[in-house]
Design an enzyme around this catalytic site. Sequence first.
Site, mmCIF file in Angstrom:
data_model
loop_
_atom_site.group_PDB
_atom_site.id
_atom_site.type_symbol
_atom_site.label_atom_id
_atom_site.label_comp_id
_atom_site.label_asym_id
_atom_site.label_seq_id
_atom_site.Cartn_x
_atom_site.Cartn_y
_atom_site.Cartn_z
ATOM 1 N N ALA A 119 0.663 -1.258 0.166
ATOM 2 C CA ALA A 119 0.034 0.083 -0.131
ATOM 3 C C ALA A 119 0.932 1.305 -0.085
ATOM 4 O O ALA A 119 0.318 2.477 -0.421
ATOM 5 C CB ALA A 119 -0.920 -0.124 1.081
ATOM 6 N N ASP A 122 4.017 3.290 -5.141
ATOM 7 C CA ASP A 122 3.568 4.328 -6.011
ATOM 8 C C ASP A 122 2.226 4.096 -6.714
ATOM 9 O O ASP A 122 1.210 4.915 -6.983
ATOM 10 C CB ASP A 122 4.668 4.668 -7.317
ATOM 11 C CG ASP A 122 5.422 5.672 -6.677
ATOM 12 O OD1 ASP A 122 5.320 6.354 -5.554
ATOM 13 O OD2 ASP A 122 6.357 5.969 -7.428
ATOM 14 N N HIS A 285 -3.907 -3.468 -17.290
ATOM 15 C CA HIS A 285 -4.835 -2.193 -17.178
ATOM 16 C C HIS A 285 -5.072 -1.862 -18.683
ATOM 17 O O HIS A 285 -6.289 -1.176 -18.698
ATOM 18 C CB HIS A 285 -4.198 -1.311 -16.252
ATOM 19 C CG HIS A 285 -3.009 -0.706 -16.894
ATOM 20 N ND1 HIS A 285 -1.636 -0.757 -17.101
ATOM 21 C CD2 HIS A 285 -2.951 0.418 -17.670
ATOM 22 C CE1 HIS A 285 -0.975 -0.090 -17.595
ATOM 23 N NE2 HIS A 285 -1.610 0.835 -18.192
ATOM 24 N N TYR A 286 -4.570 -2.131 -19.470
ATOM 25 C CA TYR A 286 -4.954 -1.621 -21.027
ATOM 26 C C TYR A 286 -6.437 -2.264 -21.448
ATOM 27 O O TYR A 286 -6.966 -1.871 -22.339
ATOM 28 C CB TYR A 286 -3.689 -1.924 -21.977
ATOM 29 C CG TYR A 286 -3.067 -0.583 -22.563
ATOM 30 C CD1 TYR A 286 -2.215 -0.138 -21.674
ATOM 31 C CD2 TYR A 286 -3.350 -0.045 -23.529
ATOM 32 C CE1 TYR A 286 -1.792 1.179 -21.793
ATOM 33 C CE2 TYR A 286 -2.792 1.116 -23.928
ATOM 34 C CZ TYR A 286 -1.825 1.748 -23.017
ATOM 35 O OH TYR A 286 -1.395 2.911 -23.296
ATOM 36 N N LYS A 289 -9.142 -0.196 -20.872
ATOM 37 C CA LYS A 289 -9.444 1.078 -21.382
ATOM 38 C C LYS A 289 -10.708 1.200 -22.127
ATOM 39 O O LYS A 289 -11.062 0.217 -22.695
ATOM 40 C CB LYS A 289 -8.171 1.601 -22.571
ATOM 41 C CG LYS A 289 -6.707 1.459 -21.584
ATOM 42 C CD LYS A 289 -6.560 2.928 -21.250
ATOM 43 C CE LYS A 289 -5.043 3.037 -20.718
ATOM 44 N NZ LYS A 289 -4.880 4.194 -20.012
ATOM 45 N N HIS A 347 0.433 -5.532 -23.276
ATOM 46 C CA HIS A 347 -0.770 -4.754 -23.492
ATOM 47 C C HIS A 347 -1.148 -4.754 -25.071
ATOM 48 O O HIS A 347 -2.231 -4.946 -25.362
ATOM 49 C CB HIS A 347 -0.220 -3.451 -23.561
ATOM 50 C CG HIS A 347 0.375 -2.801 -22.146
ATOM 51 N ND1 HIS A 347 -0.386 -3.689 -20.910
ATOM 52 C CD2 HIS A 347 0.925 -1.787 -21.346
ATOM 53 C CE1 HIS A 347 -0.004 -3.051 -19.970
ATOM 54 N NE2 HIS A 347 0.791 -1.951 -20.121
ATOM 55 N N ARG A 482 -8.232 5.408 -31.564
ATOM 56 C CA ARG A 482 -7.334 6.049 -30.642
ATOM 57 C C ARG A 482 -7.520 5.670 -29.296
ATOM 58 O O ARG A 482 -8.311 6.318 -28.563
ATOM 59 C CB ARG A 482 -7.153 7.552 -30.929
ATOM 60 C CG ARG A 482 -5.937 8.195 -30.207
ATOM 61 C CD ARG A 482 -5.581 9.663 -30.983
ATOM 62 N NE ARG A 482 -6.774 10.726 -30.695
ATOM 63 C CZ ARG A 482 -7.342 11.374 -31.590
ATOM 64 N NH1 ARG A 482 -6.745 11.336 -32.718
ATOM 65 N NH2 ARG A 482 -8.141 12.384 -31.333
ATOM 66 N N GLN A 484 -5.596 6.404 -26.511
ATOM 67 C CA GLN A 484 -5.262 7.450 -25.634
ATOM 68 C C GLN A 484 -4.260 8.459 -26.235
ATOM 69 O O GLN A 484 -3.378 7.795 -27.198
ATOM 70 C CB GLN A 484 -4.646 7.055 -24.216
ATOM 71 C CG GLN A 484 -3.326 6.489 -24.255
ATOM 72 C CD GLN A 484 -2.740 5.707 -22.896
ATOM 73 O OE1 GLN A 484 -3.472 5.979 -22.167
ATOM 74 N NE2 GLN A 484 -1.171 5.815 -22.949
#
Length: 598
Positions: A119, A122, A285-286, A289, A347, A482, A484
């Site tokens: 925790a 970053d 995490h991609y 999106k 990704h 697109r 990002q």
Amino acid sequence: MSTFSSLNCPSSSSCSRIVPSSASSSLPGNHQRIIVSSIPLQFLSKKASLQSPRNPYRNVVCMQDGVVAATAPPLSNQTYMKKLKDELLSIPTSDECKDAAGFDNNEKESTVSITVVGASGDLAKKKIFPALFALYYEDCLPKHFTVFGYARSKMSDGELRNMVSKTLTCRIDKRENCSEKMEQFLKRCFFHSGQYDSLDNFAELDKKLKEHEGGRISNRLFYLSVPPNIFIDAVRCASSSASSANGWTRVIVEKPFGRDSESSTALTRGLKQYLVEDQIFRIDHYLGKELVENLSVLRFSNLIFEPLWSRQYIRNVQLIFSEDFGTEGRGGYFNNYGIIRDIMQNHLLQILALFAMETPVSLDAEDIRNEKVKVLRSMKPLQLGNVVIGQYKSHTKGEITYPAYTDDKTVPKDSLTPTFAAAALFIDNARWDGVPFLMKAGKALHNKRAEIRVQFRHVPGNLYKRNFGTDLDGATNELVIRVQPDEAIYLKINNKVPGLGMRLDRSNLNLHYAARYAKEIPDAYERLLLDAIEGERRLFIRSDELDAAWELFTPLLKELEEKKIIPEYYPYGSRGPVGAHYLAARYNVRWGDLGAEH
């Protein structure tokens, strides 16, 4: 005899109508049998206690067929009717049933305990806690939930809350009550200090979790925001000492998932000593999106695109990832992995699999992941001749000097780790045979973007080819997604410029998200955390999918390291190595991100 059709009960499914039928009005011995159709058996299972002298409902007994019978001795009709009415009115409500059987009112409720392991790092501060707050702000989290931070750092609950509060923002439409919501969220955040490999420390965490769960059904989610070498120890301790006793336990594992096939297999084997596959949520995490989520919608719900989605109409597909900054203090981590492991193997390959898969049987997670695995297994392993690697060097622009990759103090001066890579991949199946899928990823380039570019074939026998001259690529339709920044989907088409002459122009049919939708797009971590809590696995990576991905890249990575291939150097802030353009030209392709629109 008159009948009683209902009781004055709370509106609960545990208490319903009493229906004495004609068949039950003449039981032997003049006993009357009253059916109570849906008082749960577990509330009436303790026959002795329910019939004890202290129990006011002593004439209510359980029958073998799961009903409740109220018995009465032979009496005169008038006395009997009064007695029967008294008995019926004294049958317990659902809450009284629970109390009589010794049940906790919280037993049917559930709670979710979210423990962020690591925790103080970053990722937790910048992404995980803000994402959890955004979900709370949107009322997407369960009624009962608790967030625990777990790390080796010594920290109080107040210090954790202070740390977390600095990263929280009410970015969702900038609504009112922001500070109030933030305060309510922080009250649910707690901290426990402990070692990642200590069973005792996790047992202490378990005690704290139970205190906050308050006897409810316990569901527990552990987010491993720690380096990969700690994964198995943390999972072993969490599973043995802090897993849920009566609900689900799930673990989110953050990439990287190993460095090659062997280390990835060893990691999966280690995790599966303590967890089953359905408990492991490998997060990329991609995949969370918004535009990646929309990829399947765009294709499978629009008739205009699905017939075009094949080698017959598509000339090439480009998956482009670029950042306009370098490693910036993360050189030590990055040097151990490089751009291929950091971006391409996960990704970009995940996006490629979603793009190229066949229509799944349903939107069920397993059906979608099955189709993605088929794509990966149909691909040829990467060859060194189809790959270009690069590394950024120092560059002075104006009065500013940008550092080289090896200027980072955490990076060895002789490092050959690539900060840029371009590759051509091919899928050996009937839909995509011969279509090059070009990947490009790099740091310290001229812009920041992530996009999918679909270049269609030239129009055969084009009537207007004289208007385009020799530049047929200028007349090619192109679909751009697109991801990002500044999310958008647009299709390049040819049209006539208004006027008396015949002059052609290239225009965009444009879906610009910021212009079309007022609502701000959620962060990818919000979607993935919510999916993990709800048990939705569609956007998480399955173990066989991970194995297939590593099989494509492991031979190339070993060859690069064994032969000590020297990367092509490119200036900080440039468009990357020249070799990437030669690679594209080999397959008669021009990189789409180098056009006038950029």
